[in-house]
Every structure is written in structure tokens, then in C-alpha cells.
Write a protein that holds these residues in place. Sequence first.
Motif, PDB file in Angstrom:
ATOM      1  N   GLY A 611      29.859  28.293  36.490  1.00 57.22           N
ATOM      2  CA  GLY A 611      30.861  29.307  36.229  1.00 57.22           C
ATOM      3  C   GLY A 611      30.810  29.741  34.782  1.00 57.22           C
ATOM      4  N   ALA A 613      33.335  31.347  31.705  1.00 57.04           N
ATOM      5  CA  ALA A 613      34.727  31.596  31.319  1.00 57.04           C
ATOM      6  C   ALA A 613      34.779  32.362  30.012  1.00 57.04           C
ATOM      7  CB  ALA A 613      35.483  30.283  31.183  1.00 57.04           C
ATOM      8  N   LYS A 654      30.443  39.538  33.980  1.00 56.96           N
ATOM      9  CA  LYS A 654      31.319  39.055  35.049  1.00 56.96           C
ATOM     10  C   LYS A 654      31.727  37.624  34.722  1.00 56.96           C
ATOM     11  CE  LYS A 654      33.266  38.277  39.018  1.00 56.96           C
ATOM     12  NZ  LYS A 654      34.142  37.263  38.397  1.00 56.96           N
ATOM     13  N   PHE A 655      33.054  37.384  34.596  1.00 60.33           N
ATOM     14  CA  PHE A 655      33.579  36.054  34.305  1.00 60.33           C
ATOM     15  C   PHE A 655      34.276  35.495  35.533  1.00 60.33           C
ATOM     16  CE2 PHE A 655      32.705  35.839  29.835  1.00 60.33           C
ATOM     17  CZ  PHE A 655      32.696  37.167  29.418  1.00 60.33           C
ATOM     18  N   ASP A 656      34.135  34.170  35.696  1.00 65.40           N
ATOM     19  CA  ASP A 656      34.835  33.505  36.791  1.00 65.40           C
ATOM     20  C   ASP A 656      36.247  33.093  36.377  1.00 65.40           C
ATOM     21  OD1 ASP A 656      31.678  32.279  36.908  1.00 65.40           O
ATOM     22  OD2 ASP A 656      32.460  33.360  38.645  1.00 65.40           O
ATOM     23  N   ALA A 657      36.449  32.949  35.069  1.00 64.26           N
ATOM     24  CA  ALA A 657      37.769  32.583  34.549  1.00 64.26           C
ATOM     25  C   ALA A 657      37.993  33.277  33.215  1.00 64.26           C
ATOM     26  CB  ALA A 657      37.886  31.069  34.377  1.00 64.26           C
ATOM     27  N   ASN A 681      36.065  41.980  36.983  1.00 65.67           N
ATOM     28  CA  ASN A 681      36.774  40.756  36.588  1.00 65.67           C
ATOM     29  C   ASN A 681      38.211  40.682  37.098  1.00 65.67           C
ATOM     30  OD1 ASN A 681      34.862  39.255  34.768  1.00 65.67           O
ATOM     31  ND2 ASN A 681      34.859  41.235  33.734  1.00 65.67           N
ATOM     32  N   ALA A 684      39.025  37.369  38.667  1.00 64.28           N
ATOM     33  CA  ALA A 684      38.783  36.140  37.903  1.00 64.28           C
ATOM     34  C   ALA A 684      40.077  35.319  37.819  1.00 64.28           C
ATOM     35  CB  ALA A 684      38.280  36.481  36.505  1.00 64.28           C
ATOM     36  N   THR A 686      42.867  33.477  35.946  1.00 65.55           N
ATOM     37  CA  THR A 686      43.389  33.710  34.593  1.00 65.55           C
ATOM     38  C   THR A 686      44.262  32.542  34.135  1.00 65.55           C
ATOM     39  OG1 THR A 686      45.226  34.972  35.565  1.00 65.55           O
ATOM     40  CG2 THR A 686      43.318  36.223  34.784  1.00 65.55           C
ATOM     41  N   ILE A 728      37.864  28.633  40.809  1.00 65.40           N
ATOM     42  CA  ILE A 728      36.751  29.111  39.991  1.00 65.40           C
ATOM     43  C   ILE A 728      35.441  29.043  40.783  1.00 65.40           C
ATOM     44  CG2 ILE A 728      35.380  28.636  37.921  1.00 65.40           C
ATOM     45  CD1 ILE A 728      37.958  27.613  36.606  1.00 65.40           C
ATOM     46  N   GLU A 731      35.338  31.831  43.222  1.00 59.72           N
ATOM     47  CA  GLU A 731      34.971  33.074  42.557  1.00 59.72           C
ATOM     48  C   GLU A 731      33.467  33.122  42.313  1.00 59.72           C
ATOM     49  OE1 GLU A 731      36.820  35.471  42.206  1.00 59.72           O
ATOM     50  OE2 GLU A 731      36.180  36.767  40.572  1.00 59.72           O
ATOM     51  N   ARG A 732      32.920  31.948  41.957  1.00 52.83           N
ATOM     52  CA  ARG A 732      31.471  31.881  41.729  1.00 52.83           C
ATOM     53  C   ARG A 732      30.713  32.180  43.006  1.00 52.83           C
ATOM     54  NH1 ARG A 732      27.337  33.139  40.189  1.00 52.83           N
ATOM     55  NH2 ARG A 732      25.612  31.818  39.579  1.00 52.83           N
TER      56      ARG A 732
END
Length: 853
Positions: A611, A613, A654-657, A681, A684, A686, A728, A731-732
Motif C-alpha cells: 500500500g 500512504a 493513487k494512494f491507498d491511505a 483517491n 482512499a 483517511t 487499506i 483499497e489495494r
Amino acid sequence: MSAIRDVTEPKQANKGLQDDCAISSAQFKELADLQFALDQHAIVAMTDVQGTISYVNDKFCAISQYSKDELIGQNHRILNSGHHSKDFFQQMYRTIAGGGVWHGEIKNRAKDGSLYWVDTTIVPFLGLSDRPRQYVAIRTDITERKAAEERIQSLAYYDDLTRLPNRTLLKDRLAKALAGARRHQRRVALLFLDLDRFKDINDSLGHSVGDLLLQEVAERLKTRGREQDTVARLGGDEFLIMLTDVKDVPDAAVAAERLMDAMTAEFVVQGHSLSIGCSVGISIFPEHGADCDTLIKNADAAMYSAKESGRNNFCFFTEDMNAQAVERLTLESSLRLALAKEQLFLMYQPQVNIATGEITGLEALLRWQRPGFGLVAPDKFIRIAENSGLIVPIGEWVLRTACAQAQKWQDEGLPPVTVAVNVSAVQFRQEDFCALVRRVLNETGLAPKYLELELTESLLLANADLRLSVVQELKAMGLTLAIDDFGTGYSSFSYLRQFQVGRLKIDRSFIRDVAVNPDDAAITAAIISMAKSLRLKVIAEGVEDEAQMSFLRAHHCDEIQGYYFCRPLAVDKVADKLRGNVAEMKAGRRPAADHVDHKSDAVGISLMSIGLALLVSADPVTIQQFSLALRELSILPEACQDAASAALLLKRRKFDAVIVDLQLGGQSGHILDEASLSPSNRTAVTFGIEDNDAEVTSAFRKKSQFVFERPLSAQSIHKTLKPAYGLILGERRRYFRYPVSVPVIIRSESMQEVWCKSVNISRGGMALSTQVPLVPGENVRVQFTLPDHAVPFFAESTICWSKTGHLGVRFVSISDERESELQVWLSQKLEETLPRGIAEQLRKAELCSKGRA
């Protein structure tokens, strides 16, 4: 000549019968003399008005190869070759039936099937009613003259090797096609096709094989075109294809793909299996030019751009290509003078043992200081040097200069290190290349073991048998061979054994995101592992930060090269760098740049992230605390200190968190809003980091899913992170894109079906490689089959983005069974890209997440 009245008919005259007889005898004698004269010098035949042959002379029998008995009583159509149209003969018969004399050239067929040409005059014999009652045809053999004319015409308008139209005939046909297109408001497309790596074949197998290959290429191109299209050869390995009545621009792209597919199939010439590709440039009338020369020039510029994009590709012309073409010509002209005027120089970048920090080698890097323009980027002038042949003298200068300098450093008492020199395919093809290397080593005094030649994969695999003999001769000298940019070409380990190379250089494109991108990480780890099994040394180029360094160390890469350790050095700086490195080695210290904290190999392995972040805080201590905690969970942090930087990162990645320090005040709210509005995002996970002001924390709590409480510690951070870990990972999984190339068919109402290739596939859609332009927002139906699957997938989809050569498709509707099958397949692929320990963490976390749900 006028029509001849037939005097043999009875006459109604006032003269006596004797007089009639006397006149008839005289005339018969005159006609007999005329017939004798004609028989001696001409091909003569007579027919009635229906075309039935009543008389032929010996010359007629000789040229037609029929006897008189075979011809008399037969219709003249027995000689018809099929060359002339019905209109041709109808016009002839209208002339002679009206009493006129006809003259022209006719192509006939002899008894044995051979063809011959005759210059023909047909004279009608008229009766007293002035109507023809028979015809006499007087002919002259002009077969040799016509053959000469055809040879002249062929030389003027056709390519002698391939029998395709040449530039002159193409321009003539193109001018006519453009005139018709203007009248009917239609398009004409011009495709400029150039074979990729044809020179390799010519140089290695000889021009005779090259010529035969060109003939085979010409035949394939003719079979792939429509009857009304023109395929022409300009010369060398360049072809032009003119497409008329083009309705839409994408039609030209489809034609280009068809031609490229034809070229990729294997050719077999004199027992040699040859694989070539082609680059195609496309210009369209009227968009890209209104005349022949402009369209050809622009298609040529587009072809050059296609080659720059990686070959075996096609490209439409754009206006900025004109500027690029002018720039290329100007650069080439200046480059021809650069060597003589000493504008070229070398810089040297150290190569470092990753375990000890010792400098083991130096790569010689060519630079050009162009007066008035400064430093010219190598990727701008190296390709020009290769295409123009200038790389041969420039390459010799680089080899000689690098070897001489390496020996000079040794003479000064510095520790001997290997100097690596890049070798172009053009240099390698030269017949005297091995002799040149041997001569340079002798002249400079450098021992062969301190010279390393860097070759590309494609260079070795083109005509591998011939390349092997050159490699063996170089190895026999005692020097080292390395494969440069490994992973970007064929990436076949079988040929590494065959060529007995000493080192692999992993291309920088994989190293750049190796600590962030699971795909690059998996590829890099696989290359290192397989190279080790073949007892090859591995060097990674383009290493720039600690995360990359740690990953490579954890996977036992041998050496690194890049800005993380040292930028390329001017020649006068190398000696100090080498002396300093020797001092550090003797003192038992690692080089200053290598400052990674080694807790255990597990820390390095954890950099294989599952992931990514975004961490935003102005407090360095907070960033450090979260970075350590996130890495322990195999989540890689990307840190910044303000809202502006965070906004840029949210647009780029692109962020997972997303983790935001609420001590940033109003900025923290803006960052969380940016994340929720970001197309990539918004889903993601938060987090907010508690502010000392309770009111501020309360105000922004609703914008984040989780809040970390202060004071912060490793335990408190883990306590909040672990419940969110499953989210997370989800999301990944959701946004995981697996790189895979499979055939894809796109169907829409606005155009014919489009065949293309996938670049990657995710649960929500796929990226595709195609030159056919599609409009974002257009509804399409996508068909593809996953590897190792038999049943195809059908998905109602939408084009969500498009850029040159690529487009994105978002799945709108897919059957539940197929969607589940796709998710399972992607999950397996995600786990395959991760080390075993991390894959197990991922499965456990997901099971925990499902259990809580």
C-alpha cells in the motif's frame, strides 16, 4: 489509303464484253503484283464481313504458328489475346464497317500461347453498292519494339527489384487521387513504411539476402492492400502506400495495423528465419497537406516519430513534427563538426559494490557541449548519430578516450577499476569491430580485463549466430561483456548462457518505482534471482534514494549505479573520488551516501509495499514516527509538509491511505477535501492526527475515517492502524492493476471493430494500446480472454480517457460470474507479486476484515 472497289462484280456499262474482260485482266494482274509485294514484306490476311478468314500468307502462318489449313474458315477471334477491351474492337468495327480504313496496334496470341504485337492496317473491299464485302489486314511485327518500350516504361515508373511503382509513378497517381478527392470531398491517406533493423540483415547476411527479403516484403504489402490502393517502393527499405476513398481517419490506423501485422510474421529467406517489424508514418489529405510533396514529407516525419517511440509502431503527423525534423537536421549538421572541434567529452559515473561500498567500475558517458546551446541531452543526439552513421567515428573516439584515461589513472597509482563503454548496434555490425577493440587496447596499454563493453539485448538477438562469433572473439581477448537496459527487450535468459555475458544491468525504468510499484518490484526481484542462478553479477542503474537502495540490498543485488551514491563526474574529479573511496575502505567505513539503518533484512523486505500512504505534517518527528510504523505494516509513506504539495501528489498518484496532521489547521481540511474530490483517491482510507485544540479535532473528525490521538507512540499508531489495515488492503486490491498483454476487441456503433492489446487489467477496467482514436465518454463493448482461460469476457464499457497510443476503458456492466472470476484471478496475481511473508499478511488481514464485517 482509301477503300478498294471490287471490280470482279459484273458491270453495267455501255462497253462491250471484250473490253470488260480486258480491263478485268489488267486489274487482276495489278492486284496479283500488289499481293506478291505485300507477301514479301508484310503479314497479310483477308476475312469476310463476319470475320471468317479466307486468306493468309506465309508470314501470317509463321508469326501465329498456325498452318493455312488451321486458319482458313476460322473466325479471326482465334488470335484474341484478351489484352484489348470490347470497346477497342467495337470502335475498330464501326470504322471498317462504314468503309473507313482502321490503323492501330494489336496484341495477339499465337498457337503456343505466346503473345506478339502487330502494327495493323485494315482496308475494306467495297462492292458496287459501296458496302464492304471483305477486309484485307496488312500487319507488321512490332513485338521487339513494344518489349523495348515496356522496358523503358518499367525503368521509368517501376522499381527494378520489387516491380512495385516507384516514386515517379506514385506521385502521378497521388496527384490524380488528390484531384478526385477535392472534387468529391474525400480523404486520401499516405502511409510511409520503413522496415526496422533491415540494415542489420543487410550487413550480417549480405545484400543478396536483403534484396530477396525486400521482394518478399513487397509481395506481402501487395496482398494486404485493396485493388485501388498503390504500394510503391521509394528505395532501400522505404515503402509508400496510398489509400484512396478514406472515409474516416481511424480507417488509416486500421490499415497501418494490418500492414504491421503482415511484417511481424516470420520471413524465411535462403534458409534464414528472419523477424522484422516496421514503423509507419501517416499523413491525411487534406488535414496534413494539399499536394504530393507535402504529404510525403509529413508522412516521413511521422514515420521518424514512430521509430522514436520504440519502433514497430505507427504515428499520425502533427504540426510540431516539422519543427522536430528541422531540429534533427540542424543537430546532425552540428554533430558532424562536434568531434573535430572537440565539443564532445566524457564523464564517468562510479559503479559501487552494494555490500561494501567499494567503487568497482566507472561507466563512460558521452556528453556534447554545443556552442550557443549548452549541453545537449544524450537521448537527443545519440539516435541521430546512429541513424546518420556518425556513431562509428564517435564510438571509436569514446572507446579510445575511455581506455586511455583508465590506463592513465592506473599509471598515477590509483586502484585499477573497470571502465564500461556503451557499444551501438551500428558499431557492433562493422566488420572490423573486433580488430578495432584489439587495436585500441594495444595502443593505450589497458589490460583487456579492465574494459567492459555494454551491449543491448536486441543487438545480440538480431542474427544471433553471427553475433555469437563476434562475442566469442571479444571474450577471447579477456574483456567483460554486460547486457545494458535488461528487461526492456526480449529478456530471455537462454541467450545469456549462449553468449556468456558477465553482468546484467537492470534498466532504470524498473528501479525508479521499485519500492512503490509491486509490478516493478516483482520484475526486479525475478531478474536478480534468475541472474544469481546463472552466476551472473547484477547491477542496478538509476538508484536515487534510500528506499530503492534498501530493496536492492534486501534482494542481494551486487552493485548499484546512480545519483544515490554519486552523480557522473568530470574527468578531473574522478581521481579524488577514487582516492576517497580507498581511504574509506581502509578505515572500515561505508561511503557517506550509504546511510540506511540496518535493523534486519525484514525491514528491507517490508519495503515491498502492499500500500501507499500520503503523510502530511509539518512536524519532522511525526513524519518519522509514522514512516517507521507504516513500513512495519508494509505500507510505504510519501511525506510532504503543506497543502499545496499534498494537492500535487494527490493529482499525480493513487494512494491507498491519506494521513493528515490536524495541527496544520485549515490546511488539513483542504487536504481531506482534495482527497475526497480526487477521481483516483476519493476512496482512499483517511486518517487525522489529533490536534491539541479539541475544537479543531472535532471540526475535522467527520472528514476522516480514523483519528490518531496524541501523544503519539509506536503502540498508539499501531493501535489505530491495525483496524484500518483490512480497509487499506481492500483499497489495494480494488485498484491493483496487473500488467498483461492480451488481444482485445472493441465494438461500438460509430465504427468498425477495433483490435488492440491490453496494457494492464484491474477490477474496474483496463488500459489499452491502440493508435485508433476513440472519444472519452463513448460507450463500447469490450471482449478479451484472460491468460489460461478459455471463455472470453464481455463487458459493456465506457472510454474514460485517451492519449496518443493508449486509452482507458471503465467496465460498466459485466456478468456476476465473470466479475467474480476476474477478482479471483487478480487476487492471485497480486499475491504472486509479493514475497511469501507479505502475501500471508495480506490474506490474514483480509480474513480479519471479513470476520469483523
